[in-house]
Design a protein around this motif. Structure first.
Motif, PDB file in Angstrom:
ATOM      1  N   GLU A   1       0.815  -1.221   0.000  1.00  0.00           N
ATOM      2  CA  GLU A   1       0.000   0.000   0.000  1.00  0.00           C
ATOM      3  C   GLU A   1       0.847   1.269   0.000  1.00  0.00           C
ATOM      4  O   GLU A   1       0.700   2.132   0.868  1.00  0.00           O
ATOM      5  N   PRO A   2       1.712   1.407  -0.994  1.00  0.00           N
ATOM      6  CA  PRO A   2       2.629   2.551  -0.982  1.00  0.00           C
ATOM      7  C   PRO A   2       1.919   3.883  -1.209  1.00  0.00           C
ATOM      8  O   PRO A   2       2.492   4.929  -0.963  1.00  0.00           O
ATOM      9  N   THR A   3       0.668   3.847  -1.661  1.00  0.00           N
ATOM     10  CA  THR A   3      -0.006   5.100  -2.007  1.00  0.00           C
ATOM     11  C   THR A   3      -1.143   5.450  -1.050  1.00  0.00           C
ATOM     12  O   THR A   3      -1.776   6.485  -1.218  1.00  0.00           O
ATOM     13  N   ALA A   4      -1.361   4.608  -0.035  1.00  0.00           N
ATOM     14  CA  ALA A   4      -2.545   4.796   0.820  1.00  0.00           C
ATOM     15  C   ALA A   4      -2.551   6.153   1.523  1.00  0.00           C
ATOM     16  O   ALA A   4      -3.603   6.703   1.816  1.00  0.00           O
ATOM     17  N   MET A   5      -1.366   6.700   1.812  1.00  0.00           N
ATOM     18  CA  MET A   5      -1.343   7.950   2.564  1.00  0.00           C
ATOM     19  C   MET A   5      -1.020   9.159   1.685  1.00  0.00           C
ATOM     20  O   MET A   5      -0.683  10.220   2.193  1.00  0.00           O
ATOM     21  N   LEU A   6      -1.109   8.992   0.369  1.00  0.00           N
ATOM     22  CA  LEU A   6      -0.706  10.079  -0.533  1.00  0.00           C
ATOM     23  C   LEU A   6      -1.902  10.757  -1.180  1.00  0.00           C
ATOM     24  O   LEU A   6      -2.993  10.199  -1.243  1.00  0.00           O
ATOM     25  N   ASP A   7      -1.662  11.981  -1.671  1.00  0.00           N
ATOM     26  CA  ASP A   7      -2.713  12.652  -2.435  1.00  0.00           C
ATOM     27  C   ASP A   7      -2.625  12.183  -3.902  1.00  0.00           C
ATOM     28  O   ASP A   7      -1.688  11.484  -4.273  1.00  0.00           O
ATOM     29  N   PRO A   8      -3.627  12.549  -4.738  1.00  0.00           N
ATOM     30  CA  PRO A   8      -3.656  11.990  -6.091  1.00  0.00           C
ATOM     31  C   PRO A   8      -2.368  12.242  -6.873  1.00  0.00           C
ATOM     32  O   PRO A   8      -1.908  11.379  -7.622  1.00  0.00           O
ATOM     33  N   LYS A   9      -1.756  13.398  -6.684  1.00  0.00           N
ATOM     34  CA  LYS A   9      -0.531  13.715  -7.406  1.00  0.00           C
ATOM     35  C   LYS A   9       0.586  12.755  -6.993  1.00  0.00           C
ATOM     36  O   LYS A   9       1.256  12.164  -7.833  1.00  0.00           O
ATOM     37  N   GLY A  10       0.739  12.575  -5.680  1.00  0.00           N
ATOM     38  CA  GLY A  10       1.765  11.672  -5.177  1.00  0.00           C
ATOM     39  C   GLY A  10       1.516  10.245  -5.624  1.00  0.00           C
ATOM     40  O   GLY A  10       2.442   9.508  -5.965  1.00  0.00           O
ATOM     41  N   ARG A  11       0.224   9.866  -5.643  1.00  0.00           N
ATOM     42  CA  ARG A  11      -0.130   8.513  -6.071  1.00  0.00           C
ATOM     43  C   ARG A  11       0.312   8.281  -7.504  1.00  0.00           C
ATOM     44  O   ARG A  11       0.898   7.255  -7.825  1.00  0.00           O
ATOM     45  N   GLY A  12       0.045   9.273  -8.356  1.00  0.00           N
ATOM     46  CA  GLY A  12       0.438   9.177  -9.758  1.00  0.00           C
ATOM     47  C   GLY A  12       1.949   9.009  -9.894  1.00  0.00           C
ATOM     48  O   GLY A  12       2.421   8.145 -10.629  1.00  0.00           O
ATOM     49  N   GLU A  13       2.701   9.808  -9.150  1.00  0.00           N
ATOM     50  CA  GLU A  13       4.171   9.750  -9.206  1.00  0.00           C
ATOM     51  C   GLU A  13       4.663   8.351  -8.862  1.00  0.00           C
ATOM     52  O   GLU A  13       5.522   7.785  -9.538  1.00  0.00           O
ATOM     53  N   VAL A  14       4.123   7.793  -7.775  1.00  0.00           N
ATOM     54  CA  VAL A  14       4.589   6.492  -7.300  1.00  0.00           C
ATOM     55  C   VAL A  14       4.224   5.396  -8.301  1.00  0.00           C
ATOM     56  O   VAL A  14       5.050   4.551  -8.636  1.00  0.00           O
ATOM     57  N   VAL A  15       2.982   5.455  -8.810  1.00  0.00           N
ATOM     58  CA  VAL A  15       2.559   4.409  -9.744  1.00  0.00           C
ATOM     59  C   VAL A  15       3.400   4.447 -11.017  1.00  0.00           C
ATOM     60  O   VAL A  15       3.816   3.412 -11.531  1.00  0.00           O
ATOM     61  N   ARG A  16       3.710   5.648 -11.482  1.00  0.00           N
ATOM     62  CA  ARG A  16       4.570   5.767 -12.668  1.00  0.00           C
ATOM     63  C   ARG A  16       5.957   5.181 -12.392  1.00  0.00           C
ATOM     64  O   ARG A  16       6.510   4.452 -13.212  1.00  0.00           O
ATOM     65  N   ALA A  17       6.505   5.490 -11.205  1.00  0.00           N
ATOM     66  CA  ALA A  17       7.829   4.968 -10.857  1.00  0.00           C
ATOM     67  C   ALA A  17       7.803   3.441 -10.807  1.00  0.00           C
ATOM     68  O   ALA A  17       8.715   2.771 -11.298  1.00  0.00           O
TER      69      ALA A  17
END
Lengths: 286, 267, 287
Positions: free
Chosen positions: A173-189
């Motif tokens: 769950e690397p994106t559970a605590m992020l906002d949509p922008k951060g989520r996008g960054e992580v998923v792209r990485a």
């Protein structure tokens, strides 16, 4: 044999009351068998408490099975002598970006893993540089992690695992605590790791948009694998997903609602373009 | 309020002193402090003052900034001076009511004040010019011989560096929980000591729980990244002495030689 | 008029070199009984904004009026404001500290100086309003599930009987079902009690279904302040500042581009189904 394999994996933990007496056992993972091939992008879905995180921690030998076996790159995770090899080969990124960064400077944090493995100094620097570049955080190498956004912190954590040259990465769950922008960054990485570096990825999440690009999806419920298939196969079962406390992307839901009203559409629509094209094509036919 | 303390803080700038190996700075500070207690006359303190002034000049840290950090200890300094001034027995100098100032008292008080001021400026200069990370690295290396006596040198250094990383996070967390409880009508500012201490419970309980949760998460993350103590670990930034560090040691020894020679003269 | 902000400014790290204008000339009026969504990405000033509304942060300049009183007046009772404007922080479960859920919920009303009977009755009422199962009242708050913990924390603020309830990202970290349950509960609360509710979020899709009005914050300024469908019509501008309109907005625009006569301003899945069916029906081909 695949890079990650589990056979009849069971994990039970003991519940205790306030005085420390045993109250009973909870089965967090219940007879799970899966086989992940090298280079695959696997997504594991499930609501909170479905056992997905517990399963993930077995891949990194943080937890040991109560019953059954887990093999990572052919090594049995319950064998003490394999633990460090397994942890190097199967890296892990956790949910809370603040609680997994050890260094006070970005580059030092990325170097932490290789330091522990006893990599020579000069090579550590090379690994740190290439890992930070791979997640697009190289220009922040001298920054304090405290000054970064959530998405940036998670990318640093991914770089930290990457610098250990793992064969596979498990992201809990690397994106559970992020906002949509951060989520996008992580998923792209994460996608880049899989596409460019060819690293096997196991992504655990409850955001459905993030699994569209996965090769295979497992849906967990009360410790068992409840569904398995390609994203399209999974998304075509809207009602079943809702039963399992998950939701589907709005576009899939809309397509499903339209189907119920008698509109002919293919099952498991995943993107906006697909739906618009399908409706337009259907319109032409008549 | 916690943010006003500059003692132990790092001042970001470029200077020779900043670039020195932390071991030089740690060792130098230690020798400097010892020297302050060896002097018998004011010539020695003069030498120490010149040395200190030179280091401050080289460090590019504004003198004002250093003084600001001292505010917190002015009180301590005053107490020391007052006690020495009035409580040292000896030849009477002035006597008002029940208080007597002796010649010896005056001398000890002034010496103590000078010593302490220079000691504090000297040691805060070290922390101002060394990043916490560098400092722990330096300490780890310097204490390495203690390993023979089973002192967990690496572990202590690791604990210190983790603490330093989490202090800002926990400060922020304290601020957040405090605000959340104030929003629920909590009052941290009025009432007597007992009431105020009681008011801290809703702050401290969540804070401890959060700290334990973080510690747990961090331990897991460290293990997942193959951390297993100091054995077999390599360093990304190993400490290596360079020319300027040798020069630094030389300066310290020159100061010590000069200072102690003139400082221990008896007139 | 329940809350009015007039030219409110706030600066972080005022005298340092890194001073940031967290609120930049914000003017807003929040009438009684409205359900408002405040949207913005991290660092846009949305959390700073709501902390001004119950006096936890003090504006550098400008005025805030609550029910006709200037909250910066010398004789204004800040404590009263904090009980009237309840603020539920992000991850509110981190503030739980008592031995059981019920005692924790009593903390707020007791701080207001209410006697035990009144405080306990309010706690019961608040726990019922958030839909907490009665068998959990006397359990340790730390043993509850994520969603239940959050309910307990929200009840802790509701027990102060606020007229305005502000929730800062109440669904962060919950799974989809948990998120829907909390949002539905909040909506129900608003409908039943006609309480003014401000919901801070970074997810358009979450709030679109529930709110009457959306305020979009960007770099400390109010960028848009309108009904959802009007705000989402600026979906291209929203994208530029790192936000996105609900997916249906994109679908409807894509359909419009392909020659369908759809209403691009529909904001919920239900509305989208209607307008797509309508467009298909008009073409007379599908059904």
């Amino acid at each position: 044999m695949g890079i990650i394999r589990t056979k009849d994996l069971v994990y039970e933990y003991v519940r205790r009351d306030e005085e420390g007496n045993v109250e009973g056992f909870t089965t967090a993972v219940d007879k799970v068998s899966l086989d992940v091939q090298a280079g695959e992008f696997i997504a594991i879905l499930g609501h909170n408490g479905s056992g997905k995180s517990t399963l993930a921690k077995h891949i990194n030998a943080i937890l040991n099975p109560t019953e059954g076996t887990v093999w990572v790159d052919g090594m049995d995770t319950s064998k003490e002598e394999h633990v460090w090899d397994i942890r190097q080969r199967a890296g892990m990124v956790f949910q809370n970006p603040d609680n997994q960064i050890i260094g006070q400077v970005v580059e030092e944090d990325v170097g932490f893993g290789p330091e522990n493995m006893g990599v020579p100094t000069r090579e550590i620097w090379e690994r740190v540089e290439e890992s930070l570049k791979a997640v697009g955080m190289y220009e922040y190498r001298k920054h304090s992690p405290n000054k970064l956004s959530g998405g940036q912190k998670q990318r640093v954590s991914i770089a930290g695992v990457l610098a250990m040259h793992p064969k596979c990465i498990v992201l809990d769950e690397p994106t559970a605590m992020l906002d949509p922008k951060g989520r996008g960054e992580v998923v792209r990485a994460v996608r880049a790791l899989n596409d460019v570096e060819g690293i096997t990825v196991v992504l655990i999440t409850h955001y459905m948009e993030e699994i569209i690009h996965a090769d295979r999806v497992f849906v967990m419920d009360s410790g068992k694998i409840a569904m398995e298939g390609t994203p399209r196969e999974i998304f075509s079962q809207v009602e079943k997903l809702q039963e399992l406390r998950l939701d589907v992307p709005q576009v899939t839901l809309l397509a499903h609602e339209l189907q119920k009203k008698g509109i002919r559409l293919p099952d498991g629509i995943l993107t906006v373009e697909e739906l618009a094209d399908a409706l337009a094509a259907g319109n032409e036919m008549h | 309020m916690l943010r006003d303390i500059t003692l132990g803080q790092y001042y970001q700038t470029e200077s020779v002193i900043h670039r020195l190996d932390p071991r030089v700075k740690l060792g130098g500070t230690l020798l400097y402090i010892i020297s302050l207690f060896l002097f018998r006359n004011f010539l020695g303190y003069g030498a120490a003052a010149v040395f200190l002034a030179a280091v401050i000049g080289l460090s590019h840290v504004p003198f004002k900034f250093i003084v600001k950090g001292m505010k917190a200890i002015v009180f301590l300094l005053l107490i020391t001076v007052v006690f020495n001034l009035f409580l040292t027995p000896g030849t009477e100098l002035v006597s008002v009511w029940k208080l007597t100032i002796t010649v010896e008292g005056l001398r000890t008080a002034v010496t103590m004040a000078v010593r302490l001021t220079m000691l504090i400026i000297g040691s805060s200069l070290m922390t101002l010019t060394t990043t916490p990370n560098n400092l722990t690295d330096g300490m780890e290396r310097m204490m390495r011989p203690l390993k023979v006596f089973k002192v967990p040198v690496h572990e202590v250094a690791m604990i210190m560096s983790i603490a330093l990383r989490f202090i800002p996070i926990l400060l922020e967390e304290t601020d957040k929980i405090m605000k959340a409880q104030i929003a629920r009508g909590a009052d941290f500012e009025t009432g007597n000591i007992v009431k105020r201490a009681k008011a801290l419970v809703p702050l401290l309980v969540p804070l401890f729980i959060s700290a334990f949760r973080r510690a747990n998460d961090l331990a897991m993350a460290m293990e997942a990244r193959c951390y297993r103590g100091g054995e077999g670990r390599t360093k990304m930034k190993p400490l290596v002495y360079e020319k300027r560090d040798r020069l630094g040691y030389l300066c310290i020894f020159v100061y010590l030689a000069v200072g102690i020679t003139v400082g221990r003269l008896r007139f | 008029m329940s809350i009015i902000l007039n030219h409110v400014n706030y600066i972080y790290g005022e005298d340092g070199p890194l001073a940031v204008k967290a609120l930049d000339d914000v003017c807003l009026q929040i009438p009684d009984g409205q359900f408002v969504g405040i949207i913005g990405h991290t660092g846009s000033g949305k959390s700073t904004l709501v902390q001004h509304m119950n006096g936890l942060l003090r504006a550098a300049s400008g005025h805030i009026y609550f029910n006709g009183e200037d909250i910066y007046d010398k004789d204004f009772q800040m404590k009263k404001l904090r009980s009237k404007v309840g603020l539920v922080f992000q991850y509110p479960e981190h503030q739980l500290f008592e031995i059981d859920v019920f005692s924790d919920v009593c903390f707020g009303p007791k701080n207001l100086g209410l006697d035990r009977r009144e405080a306990e009755l309010r706690a019961f009422d608040a726990l019922r309003k958030v839909g907490m199962p009665a068998e959990l009242y006397y359990q340790s708050p730390f043993e509850l599930s994520g969603g239940q913990k959050r309910r307990a924390a929200i009840a802790g603020v509701l027990a102060m009987s606020p007229e305005v309830l502000i929730l800062d990202e109440p669904t962060a970290g919950l799974d989809p079902k948990g998120r829907d349950e909390i949002l539905r509960q909040i909506k129900e609360l608003q409908v039943r009690t006609n309480m003014t509710i401000l919901l801070v979020s970074h997810s358009m899709e979450d709030v679109a279904e529930y709110v009457d009005r959306i305020i979009v914050m960007n770099k400390g300024k109010v960028m848009y302040d309108d009904v959802p469908r009007e705000v989402f019509s600026h979906y291209k501008e929203l994208e530029k500042i790192g936000l996105a309109a609900p997916q249906v907005t994109y679908i409807l625009h894509a359909l419009k581009d392909r020659g369908f006569d759809v209403d691009v301003n529909a904001t919920t899945t239900g509305e989208a189904v209607e307008t797509v069916l309508g467009a298909l029906g008009r073409k007379g081909t599908y059904i």
